[in-house]
Enzyme design. Structure first.
Site, PDB file in Angstrom:
ATOM      1  N   GLY A   1       9.355   2.431   0.770  1.00  0.00           N
ATOM      2  CA  GLY A   1      10.196   1.986   0.964  1.00  0.00           C
ATOM      3  C   GLY A   1       9.811   1.104  -0.345  1.00  0.00           C
ATOM      4  N   HIS A   2      10.439   0.795  -1.770  1.00  0.00           N
ATOM      5  CA  HIS A   2       9.650   0.278  -3.063  1.00  0.00           C
ATOM      6  C   HIS A   2      10.556  -0.680  -3.088  1.00  0.00           C
ATOM      7  CE1 HIS A   2       6.425   3.656  -4.057  1.00  0.00           C
ATOM      8  NE2 HIS A   2       6.118   2.579  -2.301  1.00  0.00           N
TER       9      HIS A   2
ATOM     10  N   ASP B   1       3.407  -1.295   1.313  1.00  0.00           N
ATOM     11  CA  ASP B   1       4.162  -2.256   1.726  1.00  0.00           C
ATOM     12  C   ASP B   1       3.277  -3.620   1.173  1.00  0.00           C
ATOM     13  OD1 ASP B   1       6.478  -0.575   3.018  1.00  0.00           O
ATOM     14  OD2 ASP B   1       5.643  -1.589   5.142  1.00  0.00           O
TER      15      ASP B   1
ATOM     16  N   ASN C   1       9.632   8.621   2.817  1.00  0.00           N
ATOM     17  CA  ASN C   1       8.717   7.259   4.009  1.00  0.00           C
ATOM     18  C   ASN C   1       8.832   6.003   3.159  1.00  0.00           C
ATOM     19  OD1 ASN C   1       7.523   8.811   2.308  1.00  0.00           O
ATOM     20  ND2 ASN C   1       5.826   9.051   3.874  1.00  0.00           N
TER      21      ASN C   1
ATOM     22  N   LYS D   1       1.887 -12.523  -2.559  1.00  0.00           N
ATOM     23  CA  LYS D   1       2.217 -12.738  -1.313  1.00  0.00           C
ATOM     24  C   LYS D   1       1.552 -14.142  -0.861  1.00  0.00           C
ATOM     25  CE  LYS D   1       5.782 -10.428   0.975  1.00  0.00           C
ATOM     26  NZ  LYS D   1       6.416  -9.823   2.149  1.00  0.00           N
TER      27      LYS D   1
ATOM     28  N   GLY E   1       3.384  -4.619  -1.826  1.00  0.00           N
ATOM     29  CA  GLY E   1       3.483  -5.009  -3.062  1.00  0.00           C
ATOM     30  C   GLY E   1       4.270  -3.878  -3.897  1.00  0.00           C
ATOM     31  N   LYS E   2       3.906  -2.867  -4.369  1.00  0.00           N
ATOM     32  CA  LYS E   2       3.554  -1.645  -4.725  1.00  0.00           C
ATOM     33  C   LYS E   2       4.958  -1.777  -6.228  1.00  0.00           C
ATOM     34  CE  LYS E   2       2.513   1.115  -2.036  1.00  0.00           C
ATOM     35  NZ  LYS E   2       2.966   0.206  -0.959  1.00  0.00           N
TER      36      LYS E   2
ATOM     37  N   GLN F   1       2.790   4.483  -0.357  1.00  0.00           N
ATOM     38  CA  GLN F   1       1.855   4.195   1.233  1.00  0.00           C
ATOM     39  C   GLN F   1       0.881   3.621   0.503  1.00  0.00           C
ATOM     40  OE1 GLN F   1       2.423   7.430   0.887  1.00  0.00           O
ATOM     41  NE2 GLN F   1       4.648   6.985   1.785  1.00  0.00           N
TER      42      GLN F   1
ATOM     43  N   VAL G   1       3.766 -14.448  -6.504  1.00  0.00           N
ATOM     44  CA  VAL G   1       3.350 -15.946  -5.804  1.00  0.00           C
ATOM     45  C   VAL G   1       5.628 -15.701  -5.505  1.00  0.00           C
ATOM     46  CG1 VAL G   1       2.015 -17.289  -6.471  1.00  0.00           C
ATOM     47  CG2 VAL G   1       4.346 -17.217  -7.856  1.00  0.00           C
TER      48      VAL G   1
ATOM     49  N   THR H   1      12.103   2.075   7.762  1.00  0.00           N
ATOM     50  CA  THR H   1      12.943   1.821   8.955  1.00  0.00           C
ATOM     51  C   THR H   1      13.465   0.499   9.786  1.00  0.00           C
ATOM     52  OG1 THR H   1      10.387   1.315   9.437  1.00  0.00           O
ATOM     53  CG2 THR H   1      11.137   3.579   9.379  1.00  0.00           C
ATOM     54  N   GLY H   2      13.418  -0.606   9.234  1.00  0.00           N
ATOM     55  CA  GLY H   2      13.872  -1.775   9.514  1.00  0.00           C
ATOM     56  C   GLY H   2      12.605  -2.828  10.859  1.00  0.00           C
TER      57      GLY H   2
HETATM   58  P1  GDP Z   1       5.819  -1.544  -1.516  1.00  0.00           P
HETATM   59  O1  GDP Z   1       6.249  -0.833  -0.431  1.00  0.00           O
HETATM   60  O2  GDP Z   1       4.361  -1.946  -1.986  1.00  0.00           O
HETATM   61  O3  GDP Z   1       6.483  -1.208  -2.402  1.00  0.00           O
HETATM   62  O4  GDP Z   1       6.423  -2.700  -0.606  1.00  0.00           O
HETATM   63  P2  GDP Z   1       7.506  -3.320  -0.598  1.00  0.00           P
HETATM   64  O5  GDP Z   1       8.602  -3.763  -0.341  1.00  0.00           O
HETATM   65  O6  GDP Z   1       7.846  -2.050   1.028  1.00  0.00           O
HETATM   66  O7  GDP Z   1       7.475  -4.452   0.339  1.00  0.00           O
HETATM   67  C1  GDP Z   1       7.032  -5.819   0.118  1.00  0.00           C
HETATM   68  C2  GDP Z   1       8.211  -6.694   0.073  1.00  0.00           C
HETATM   69  O8  GDP Z   1       7.499  -8.210   0.161  1.00  0.00           O
HETATM   70  C3  GDP Z   1       9.429  -6.584  -0.557  1.00  0.00           C
HETATM   71  O9  GDP Z   1      10.243  -7.268   0.416  1.00  0.00           O
HETATM   72  C4  GDP Z   1       9.743  -7.571  -2.135  1.00  0.00           C
HETATM   73  O10 GDP Z   1      10.153  -7.610  -2.676  1.00  0.00           O
HETATM   74  C5  GDP Z   1       8.063  -8.547  -1.501  1.00  0.00           C
HETATM   75  N1  GDP Z   1       7.136  -9.200  -2.702  1.00  0.00           N
HETATM   76  C6  GDP Z   1       6.253  -8.588  -3.159  1.00  0.00           C
HETATM   77  N2  GDP Z   1       5.636  -9.839  -3.698  1.00  0.00           N
HETATM   78  C7  GDP Z   1       6.054 -10.418  -3.427  1.00  0.00           C
HETATM   79  C8  GDP Z   1       5.341 -11.691  -3.648  1.00  0.00           C
HETATM   80  O11 GDP Z   1       4.478 -11.734  -4.281  1.00  0.00           O
HETATM   81  N3  GDP Z   1       6.015 -13.067  -2.801  1.00  0.00           N
HETATM   82  C9  GDP Z   1       6.843 -12.233  -1.780  1.00  0.00           C
HETATM   83  N4  GDP Z   1       7.511 -14.103  -1.398  1.00  0.00           N
HETATM   84  N5  GDP Z   1       7.650 -11.500  -1.300  1.00  0.00           N
HETATM   85  C10 GDP Z   1       6.776 -10.217  -2.249  1.00  0.00           C
HETATM   86  P1  IMO Z   2       5.108   2.581   1.429  1.00  0.00           P
HETATM   87  O1  IMO Z   2       5.176   3.124  -0.011  1.00  0.00           O
HETATM   88  C1  IMO Z   2       4.243   1.212   5.240  1.00  0.00           C
HETATM   89  C2  IMO Z   2       3.386   4.856   7.725  1.00  0.00           C
HETATM   90  C3  IMO Z   2       4.597   5.080   8.444  1.00  0.00           C
HETATM   91  C4  IMO Z   2       3.165   6.090   9.974  1.00  0.00           C
HETATM   92  C5  IMO Z   2       2.251   6.547   8.906  1.00  0.00           C
HETATM   93  C6  IMO Z   2       3.036   8.008   9.440  1.00  0.00           C
HETATM   94  O2  IMO Z   2       6.367   1.414   1.472  1.00  0.00           O
HETATM   95  O3  IMO Z   2       3.744   1.528   1.283  1.00  0.00           O
HETATM   96  P2  IMO Z   2       5.339   9.538   7.860  1.00  0.00           P
HETATM   97  O4  IMO Z   2       6.631   8.917   8.206  1.00  0.00           O
HETATM   98  O5  IMO Z   2       5.207   8.830   6.249  1.00  0.00           O
HETATM   99  O6  IMO Z   2       4.996  10.597   8.832  1.00  0.00           O
HETATM  100  O7  IMO Z   2       4.681   8.242   9.085  1.00  0.00           O
HETATM  101  O8  IMO Z   2       2.347   5.660   8.065  1.00  0.00           O
HETATM  102  N1  IMO Z   2       4.015   4.770   6.439  1.00  0.00           N
HETATM  103  C7  IMO Z   2       4.285   3.438   5.540  1.00  0.00           C
HETATM  104  N2  IMO Z   2       3.835   2.979   6.567  1.00  0.00           N
HETATM  105  N3  IMO Z   2       4.419   1.779   3.948  1.00  0.00           N
HETATM  106  C8  IMO Z   2       4.779   2.730   3.560  1.00  0.00           C
HETATM  107  O9  IMO Z   2       5.639   3.523   2.338  1.00  0.00           O
HETATM  108  C9  IMO Z   2       4.552   4.173   4.430  1.00  0.00           C
HETATM  109  N4  IMO Z   2       4.914   5.369   4.883  1.00  0.00           N
HETATM  110  C10 IMO Z   2       4.694   6.057   5.635  1.00  0.00           C
HETATM  111  O10 IMO Z   2       5.183   3.944   9.480  1.00  0.00           O
HETATM  112  O11 IMO Z   2       2.088   5.114  10.974  1.00  0.00           O
HETATM  113 MG    MG Z   3       7.350  -0.343   1.574  1.00  0.00          MG
END
Ligand code: GDP
Ligand code: IMO
Ligand code: MG
Length: 431
Positions: free
Chosen positions: A40-41, A13, A38, A332, A15-16, A225, A415, A302-303
């Site tokens: 969530g991008h 998470d 698993n 961020k 911000g990939k 991840q 940002v 998962t929220g």
């Molecule tokens: P990922 O799993 O690495 O792709 O990251 P997620 O999408 O799960 O979580 C990153 C969250 O941060 C998402 O809601 C993005 O829209 C948000 N995000 C990414 N870069 C930035 C940033 O620079 N600033 C802010 N405020 N939000 C960001």
């Molecule tokens: P992205 O790609 C954050 C965590 C789960 C748990 C552990 C194992 O959005 O960064 P799993 O269901 O993979 O067997 O769970 O890994 N987990 C993540 N945490 N971002 C993710 O993906 C994750 N994918 C799995 O919360 O701790």
């Molecule tokens: Mg994610």
């Protein structure tokens, strides 16, 4: 043209998704190399927000073709749903998406098995069946996409898995949600329809990507991840079941390791974790709330509320080394505006003494206390800044600390969640 890989430097998470979407316009191919739904991008384009779980984030940009590599465990039904959802929102997918014949199918019994032995609760998994799907792969019993597409072979393989499922339920004295033969009949009917739709997309992606590499095309490997969730290099056993680090791009796509010459490490300006496991710089419940709310730190899959903490340079140093990070992108930074003082972990006090090395033993990690250095924060918002030189001095010196720990330059700073909310960082001598 060398391959570029995008990896998470923390617990996921980072911000990939946003970064891959940004870089995708300069790529010919975007290829997911590991994990499953698993992930969530999140990608925000104008007013629209897309949360991709299985499809590469490059799918939202018209230029690149996208690949789901054999390192991914892909739920075929979910895959079609995600494709349909995107098509329904006007995203062109046809002719642009290829799935590896060698990818392992994540099937309905995988989430069932995950809850049977309590793995989901122990690790705090996403309950998507990821662990059991990779277990099948490693015990050499997985069903790969080439078998999924062959009705005769699929029937035989599903029969084996149905029999095993029955045994597993009996072993723990539980009853399955429906009689196994009924479940089996349902699988056969679902997957024969699914196979018909997927057949045109399932190809030899090793050949596809290696040919592209030889033609000099630009390939972007999309990690899921983060480093500390890697099955080998993360906080075992509180990890996911795949190699999330850069090496996973070579094995998960079949690209030669020597081709992975650029590794972009994505790192949030602070830290978060979802699920169980040690998190040395975690903030206490009360202190975490403000940062969680401000950063909207709730799991995209998962929220669940994400655990939040201070930035950890011990982790960043390790992530940079094991991934061979060649440049960093910090995300961020905007979320830290308004905090008068920031803490930065620079070492750990472990039972064996002070160290800057990430402990391999997760028990030792759990007992480690971070050694903090305070840094001045900045009060002004930075979400409108697009030139590095216009960031507050305190923000720039905060970022300097990341570079020093990772021993590589920061190339960009994000940002905001919008595509445009990003700036390039000039090389050191020209800042
Ligand atoms: P990922 O799993 O690495 O792709 O990251 P997620 O999408 O799960 O979580 C990153 C969250 O941060 C998402 O809601 C993005 O829209 C948000 N995000 C990414 N870069 C930035 C940033 O620079 N600033 C802010 N405020 N939000 C960001
Ligand atoms: P992205 O790609 C954050 C965590 C789960 C748990 C552990 C194992 O959005 O960064 P799993 O269901 O993979 O067997 O769970 O890994 N987990 C993540 N945490 N971002 C993710 O993906 C994750 N994918 C799995 O919360 O701790
Ligand atoms: Mg994610």
């Amino acid at each position: 043209m060398p391959v570029t890989v995008v990896v998470g430097c923390q617990f996921g998470d980072e911000g990939k998704g946003k970064i891959v979407d940004y870089l995708a316009r300069g790529a010919d191919w975007v290829a997911r190399y590991g994990g499953g739904a698993n992930a969530g991008h999140t990608v925000q384009i104008g007013r629209e927000t897309f949360v991709l779980h299985l499809l590469p984030s490059g799918i939202l940009t018209p230029r690149p073709k996208c690949v789901i590599g054999h390192g991914v465990v892909a739920d075929p039904v979910y895959l079609l749903e995600e494709m349909d959802l995107l098509v329904g929102r006007g995203v062109p997918v046809a002719g642009r998406l290829f799935i590896s014949e060698g990818a392992h199918a994540l099937l309905p019994y995988h989430p069932m098995i995950e809850t049977l032995d309590g793995e989901d609760v122990r690790v705090g998994t996403t309950k998507r069946g990821i662990g059991p799907a990779y277990q099948d792969k490693v015990r050499r019993a997985g069903i790969r996409f080439y078998e999924l597409l062959d009705p005769k072979r699929l029937r035989v393989r599903l029969e084996e898995h149905a029999a095993r499922l029955e045994t597993l339920y009996r072993g723990v004295g539980k009853t399955p949600p429906a009689p196994i033969d009924q479940l089996f009949a349902g699988w056969i009917s679902t997957y024969s329809q699914v196979a018909d739709r997927l057949r045109p997309l399932v190809v030899d992606t090793v050949e596809l990507l290696n040919s592209a590499l030889r033609r000099g095309e630009k390939i972007l490997g999309e990690g899921a991840q983060g480093t500390f969730l890697d099955i080998d290099l993360g906080t075992y056993p509180y990890v996911t079941s795949s190699n999330t680090t850069a090496g996973g791009a070579a094995t998960g796509l079949g690209l030669p390791p020597s081709s992975l010459r650029k590794v972009i490490g994505v790192c949030k300006a602070y830290a978060t974790r979802v699920g169980e496991g040690p998190f040395p710089t975690e903030l206490s419940a009360g202190a975490a709330d403000a940062l969680r709310e401000k950063g909207s730190e709730f799991g995209a899959t998962t929220g669940r509320p994400r655990r939040v903490g201070w930035c950890d340079l011990v982790q960043l140093r390790y992530a940079a080394r094991v991934n061979g990070v060649t440049s960093l992108i910090i995300t961020k930074l905007d979320i830290l505006s308004g905090m008068p003082q920031l803490e930065i972990a620079t070492a750990y006090d472990t039972p064996g003494g002070r160290t800057t090395a990430h402990p391999v033993d997760t028990e030792v990690l759990a007992r480690s206390k971070p050694v903090y250095e305070s840094a001045p924060g900045w009060l002004e918002p930075v979400s409108g800044v697009r030139r590095y030189g216009e960031l507050p001095a305190a923000a720039r010196s905060y970022l300097d600390r990341f570079e020093a720990a990772a021993e590589c330059p920061i190339s960009m700073v994000s940002v905001g969640s919008a595509r445009s909310a990003i700036m390039t960082v000039p090389p050191r001598g020209r800042r």
